[in-house]
Design a protein around this motif. Structure first.
Motif, PDB file in Angstrom:
ATOM      1  N   UNK A 122       0.834  -1.200   0.000  1.00  0.00           N
ATOM      2  CA  UNK A 122       0.000   0.000   0.000  1.00  0.00           C
ATOM      3  C   UNK A 122       0.871   1.253   0.000  1.00  0.00           C
ATOM      4  N   UNK A 123       1.988   1.209   0.697  1.00  0.00           N
ATOM      5  CA  UNK A 123       2.897   2.350   0.710  1.00  0.00           C
ATOM      6  C   UNK A 123       3.385   2.675  -0.704  1.00  0.00           C
ATOM      7  N   UNK A 124       3.760   1.649  -1.458  1.00  0.00           N
ATOM      8  CA  UNK A 124       4.186   1.866  -2.847  1.00  0.00           C
ATOM      9  C   UNK A 124       3.037   2.390  -3.705  1.00  0.00           C
ATOM     10  N   UNK A 125       1.840   1.902  -3.447  1.00  0.00           N
ATOM     11  CA  UNK A 125       0.658   2.358  -4.185  1.00  0.00           C
ATOM     12  C   UNK A 125       0.425   3.843  -3.933  1.00  0.00           C
ATOM     13  N   UNK A 126       0.533   4.255  -2.677  1.00  0.00           N
ATOM     14  CA  UNK A 126       0.329   5.663  -2.326  1.00  0.00           C
ATOM     15  C   UNK A 126       1.342   6.545  -3.041  1.00  0.00           C
ATOM     16  N   UNK A 127       2.583   6.097  -3.099  1.00  0.00           N
ATOM     17  CA  UNK A 127       3.637   6.890  -3.734  1.00  0.00           C
ATOM     18  C   UNK A 127       3.405   7.058  -5.230  1.00  0.00           C
ATOM     19  N   UNK A 128       2.673   6.140  -5.844  1.00  0.00           N
ATOM     20  CA  UNK A 128       2.381   6.236  -7.272  1.00  0.00           C
ATOM     21  C   UNK A 128       1.240   7.204  -7.573  1.00  0.00           C
ATOM     22  N   UNK A 129       0.397   7.489  -6.585  1.00  0.00           N
ATOM     23  CA  UNK A 129      -0.805   8.312  -6.794  1.00  0.00           C
ATOM     24  C   UNK A 129      -0.539   9.745  -6.349  1.00  0.00           C
ATOM     25  N   UNK A 130       0.401  10.400  -6.998  1.00  0.00           N
ATOM     26  CA  UNK A 130       0.850  11.725  -6.582  1.00  0.00           C
ATOM     27  C   UNK A 130      -0.230  12.798  -6.708  1.00  0.00           C
ATOM     28  N   UNK A 131      -1.160  12.638  -7.640  1.00  0.00           N
ATOM     29  CA  UNK A 131      -2.166  13.670  -7.884  1.00  0.00           C
ATOM     30  C   UNK A 131      -3.505  13.367  -7.218  1.00  0.00           C
ATOM     31  N   UNK A 132      -3.549  12.321  -6.396  1.00  0.00           N
ATOM     32  CA  UNK A 132      -4.799  11.916  -5.760  1.00  0.00           C
ATOM     33  C   UNK A 132      -4.862  12.355  -4.306  1.00  0.00           C
TER      34      UNK A 132
END
Length: 333
Positions: A122-132
């Motif tokens: 989930x941490x990696x997922x969050x880092x990918x969603x920079x504009x969310x």
């Protein structure tokens, strides 16, 4: 190029000013000489000074018009930035019941608990969603908001790292997890809103049934992606004895895949099965690709002020009017 105006309403004063100026000019006192008869005056030739005697008045009117235009704030657009971003609102709902301690995932041959590998993914997922904007919900016997929707991802990650088993009484309230996530999203203004719910169990707690919560999500137009975590069958479950030593016992936990599939189908989303580390990571990568919404936002505008040009022109015309009034169009009282 027609300039833009900072306060364009000032321009509406120009017609009113011209009418008042014309009225004052028409009623101003004429010549100071009085004649008993104009018959002799009509025989005189009209000079160019007489024909152009209105020029000072016109210049004075133009001066006032230019000053009003300057007051309206004329400006030229130099640059306008447009920021294209892909942004939606996402709530991550994580199961933190006791079964999430099972160590049936592996990294480089080493056992890792379900919760730890999920937190890392989930941490990696969050880092990918920079504009969310993202939020975090955890649920056991009840559901709690760990972090509301935020664009401050560092703060979100800090809250995620503090999530651990034992914070909430052991049970699995999937319906409550969905309902609490919906509360985080109900006031959102964005077009696309989703919930990513991960659990490894069966709903056995809470006052809201999972499918009832799914109906609420459906009515709000919110997708609920569901992820079933953990392997099937017997899994190693860590136990600490009275001396603080860690050892493993065999355990088996049920996963209600049918309900998770129905939740996803009802809300127009998908169900995923995360049986191992690689599949778990691929699932979040798939969701990352599926949920992209193009948003074009206007950024800043940079202007060049133009009022000085109008002020300079007004001062030039005023100087010309004064010179003409005191020379070629000089009137003798």
């Amino acid at each position: 190029m027609i300039p833009d105006f900072k306060t364009p309403l000032v321009l509406f004063l120009i017609p009113l000013l011209l009418v008042l100026f014309w009225y004052e000019h028409r009623h101003q006192e004429g010549t100071s000489f009085k004649f008993s008869s104009l018959s002799l005056m009509r025989q005189l030739a009209t000079t160019w000074r007489v024909r152009w005697s209105f020029l000072p008045w016109v210049l004075r009117a133009l001066v006032l018009v230019l000053l009003l235009v300057a007051l309206a704030g004329p400006r030229k657009l130099l640059a306008e930035s447009k920021l294209a971003s892909e942004g939606i609102d996402i709530v991550l709902a994580l199961d933190v019941s006791g079964s999430m301690s099972a160590e049936d995932y592996q990294i480089n041959g080493h056992r890792i608990s379900r919760l730890d590998i999920i937190k890392s993914t989930v941490e990696n997922f969050i880092k990918q969603r920079k504009d969310d904007r993202l939020g975090l919900i955890v649920f056991g016997s009840q559901a709690y908001t760990v972090c509301p929707l935020t664009s401050d991802h560092e703060w979100l990650l800090e809250n995620l790292r503090q999530v651990r088993i034992g914070l909430i009484e052991d049970a699995t309230a999937i319906g409550s997890g969905i309902a609490t996530s919906l509360l985080r999203l109900k006031n959102s203004k964005v077009k696309t809103k989703i919930i990513v719910l991960l659990t490894d169990g069966v709903n056995n707690s809470g006052k809201i049934q999972p499918l009832d919560a799914a109906k609420m999500a459906q009515s709000l137009g919110i997708k609920v992606y569901t992820i079933g975590a953990g392997t099937t069958g017997v899994v190693p479950f860590p136990v600490t004895d009275e001396f603080g030593n860690k050892h493993y016992e065999e355990a088996q936990f049920d996963l209600d895949e049918d309900t998770l599939k129905k939740i996803a189908a009802m809300t127009g989303a998908e169900y995923f099965r995360a049986a191992d580390t690689e599949s778990l990571r691929n699932i979040y990568a798939q969701i990352d690709k599926l949920e992209k919404t193009k948003i074009e936002e206007k950024g800043y505008k940079q202007y060049e002020p133009l009022f000085w040009y109008y002020v300079a022109a007004a001062l030039g015309l005023l100087a010309l009017e004064i010179i003409l009034t005191n020379t070629v169009f000089l009137k003798i009282p």
